[in-house]
Design a protein around this motif. Structure first.
Motif, PDB file in Angstrom:
ATOM      1  N   PRO A  85       0.820  -1.231   0.000  1.00 16.05           N
ATOM      2  CA  PRO A  85       0.000   0.000   0.000  1.00 16.05           C
ATOM      3  C   PRO A  85       0.850   1.277   0.000  1.00 16.05           C
ATOM      4  CG  PRO A  85      -0.978  -1.624   1.455  1.00 16.05           C
ATOM      5  CD  PRO A  85       0.351  -2.203   1.016  1.00 16.05           C
ATOM      6  N   VAL A  86       1.992   1.249   0.695  1.00 18.42           N
ATOM      7  CA  VAL A  86       2.958   2.351   0.595  1.00 18.42           C
ATOM      8  C   VAL A  86       4.232   1.778  -0.019  1.00 18.42           C
ATOM      9  CG1 VAL A  86       4.391   4.006   1.852  1.00 18.42           C
ATOM     10  CG2 VAL A  86       2.021   3.578   2.600  1.00 18.42           C
ATOM     11  N   HIS A  87       4.656   2.318  -1.144  1.00 24.02           N
ATOM     12  CA  HIS A  87       5.901   1.862  -1.796  1.00 24.02           C
ATOM     13  C   HIS A  87       6.592   3.080  -2.397  1.00 24.02           C
ATOM     14  CE1 HIS A  87       8.010  -1.270  -4.627  1.00 24.02           C
ATOM     15  NE2 HIS A  87       8.866  -0.447  -4.026  1.00 24.02           N
ATOM     16  N   ILE A  88       7.591   3.536  -1.658  1.00 27.03           N
ATOM     17  CA  ILE A  88       8.328   4.747  -2.036  1.00 27.03           C
ATOM     18  C   ILE A  88       9.773   4.357  -2.311  1.00 27.03           C
ATOM     19  CG2 ILE A  88       9.209   6.947  -1.101  1.00 27.03           C
ATOM     20  CD1 ILE A  88       6.539   7.087   0.550  1.00 27.03           C
ATOM     21  N   LEU A  89      10.368   4.955  -3.334  1.00 28.29           N
ATOM     22  CA  LEU A  89      11.794   4.774  -3.614  1.00 28.29           C
ATOM     23  C   LEU A  89      12.542   6.008  -3.135  1.00 28.29           C
ATOM     24  CD1 LEU A  89      11.563   3.408  -7.274  1.00 28.29           C
ATOM     25  CD2 LEU A  89      11.899   2.079  -5.176  1.00 28.29           C
ATOM     26  N   ILE A  90      13.655   5.791  -2.456  1.00 24.89           N
ATOM     27  CA  ILE A  90      14.499   6.903  -2.004  1.00 24.89           C
ATOM     28  C   ILE A  90      15.858   6.728  -2.675  1.00 24.89           C
ATOM     29  CG2 ILE A  90      15.365   8.208  -0.027  1.00 24.89           C
ATOM     30  CD1 ILE A  90      13.338   6.596   1.713  1.00 24.89           C
ATOM     31  N   ILE A  91      16.295   7.760  -3.379  1.00 20.84           N
ATOM     32  CA  ILE A  91      17.544   7.653  -4.159  1.00 20.84           C
ATOM     33  C   ILE A  91      18.475   8.824  -3.830  1.00 20.84           C
ATOM     34  CG2 ILE A  91      16.310   6.512  -6.056  1.00 20.84           C
ATOM     35  CD1 ILE A  91      16.743   9.114  -7.732  1.00 20.84           C
ATOM     36  N   PRO A  92      19.799   8.587  -3.929  1.00 22.66           N
ATOM     37  CA  PRO A  92      20.711   9.734  -3.910  1.00 22.66           C
ATOM     38  C   PRO A  92      20.621  10.440  -5.263  1.00 22.66           C
ATOM     39  CG  PRO A  92      21.941   7.707  -4.292  1.00 22.66           C
ATOM     40  CD  PRO A  92      20.491   7.306  -4.115  1.00 22.66           C
ATOM     41  N   LYS A  93      20.749  11.757  -5.281  1.00 19.45           N
ATOM     42  CA  LYS A  93      20.766  12.469  -6.567  1.00 19.45           C
ATOM     43  C   LYS A  93      22.048  12.152  -7.345  1.00 19.45           C
ATOM     44  CE  LYS A  93      17.534  16.166  -5.713  1.00 19.45           C
ATOM     45  NZ  LYS A  93      17.296  17.621  -5.576  1.00 19.45           N
ATOM     46  N   LEU A 106      11.011   1.809   0.380  1.00 17.11           N
ATOM     47  CA  LEU A 106      10.306   1.916   1.662  1.00 17.11           C
ATOM     48  C   LEU A 106       8.922   1.313   1.448  1.00 17.11           C
ATOM     49  CD1 LEU A 106       9.877   2.959   4.580  1.00 17.11           C
ATOM     50  CD2 LEU A 106       9.190   5.163   3.572  1.00 17.11           C
ATOM     51  N   LEU A 107       8.683   0.171   2.102  1.00 19.46           N
ATOM     52  CA  LEU A 107       7.447  -0.594   1.895  1.00 19.46           C
ATOM     53  C   LEU A 107       6.685  -0.673   3.204  1.00 19.46           C
ATOM     54  CD1 LEU A 107       9.454  -3.352   0.128  1.00 19.46           C
ATOM     55  CD2 LEU A 107       7.566  -2.205  -1.033  1.00 19.46           C
ATOM     56  N   GLY A 108       5.375  -0.464   3.144  1.00 22.63           N
ATOM     57  CA  GLY A 108       4.581  -0.563   4.358  1.00 22.63           C
ATOM     58  C   GLY A 108       3.104  -0.625   4.064  1.00 22.63           C
ATOM     59  N   GLY A 109       2.329  -0.776   5.138  1.00 24.05           N
ATOM     60  CA  GLY A 109       0.878  -0.827   5.006  1.00 24.05           C
ATOM     61  C   GLY A 109       0.339  -2.235   4.921  1.00 24.05           C
ATOM     62  N   ARG A 110       1.216  -3.206   4.977  1.00 25.94           N
ATOM     63  CA  ARG A 110       0.795  -4.610   5.064  1.00 25.94           C
ATOM     64  C   ARG A 110       1.886  -5.377   5.803  1.00 25.94           C
ATOM     65  NH1 ARG A 110       3.861  -7.803   1.682  1.00 25.94           N
ATOM     66  NH2 ARG A 110       4.559  -6.933  -0.301  1.00 25.94           N
TER      67      ARG A 110
END
Ligand code: AMP
Ligand code: ZN
Length: 112
Positions: free
Chosen positions: A35-43, A101-105
């Motif tokens: 349900p929450v799936h965000i990617l965090i990257i260095p520029k 970043l994964l969450g909500g389940r």
């Protein structure tokens, strides 16, 4: 540089941004696995976790700070998972360092 995440960081490819500062960018994954799936990257272009060195490693600590902030903002109070796939056996498909970043389940262990 023909790198999709460098292009996203440069604004040349659109993304649904959730956080940005001078060093990192966070945006929603195109194919969410939770349900929450965000990617965090260095520029900065770092090809994978195998390319982390004493010179560039501080951005990784910063990414984990951003992940904690985003997890709180997304109300992932019951927990979440941060995943960094590296190389062929790690299942990495985009050769620019990124943290999922994964969450909500509830997550399973071990991963497949
Ligand atoms: P990995 O398999 O760990 O390399 O993860 C790459 C991730 O990037 C996958 O979850 C893809 O769905 C995601 N992805 C690829 N291209 C894009 C894009 N243009 N915008 C958002 N997410 C993307
Ligand atoms: Zn790149």
């Amino acid at each position: 540089m023909d790198c999709v995440f460098c292009k996203i960081a440069a604004g040349e490819i659109p993304s649904k941004k959730v956080y940005e500062d001078d060093k990192v960018l966070a945006f929603y994954d195109l194919e969410p696995q939770a349900p929450v799936h965000i990617l965090i990257i260095p520029k900065e272009h770092i090809a994978s976790a195998a390319e982390i060195t004493p010179e560039n490693s501080s951005v990784v600590a910063h990414i984990y700070e951003v992940a904690a902030k985003l997890a709180a903002e997304q109300h992932l109070d019951d927990g979440f998972r941060i995943v960094c796939n590296a190389g062929k056996d790690g299942g990495q498909t985009v050769p620019h360092l990124h943290f999922h970043l994964l969450g909500g389940r509830s997550m399973k262990w071990p991963p497949g």
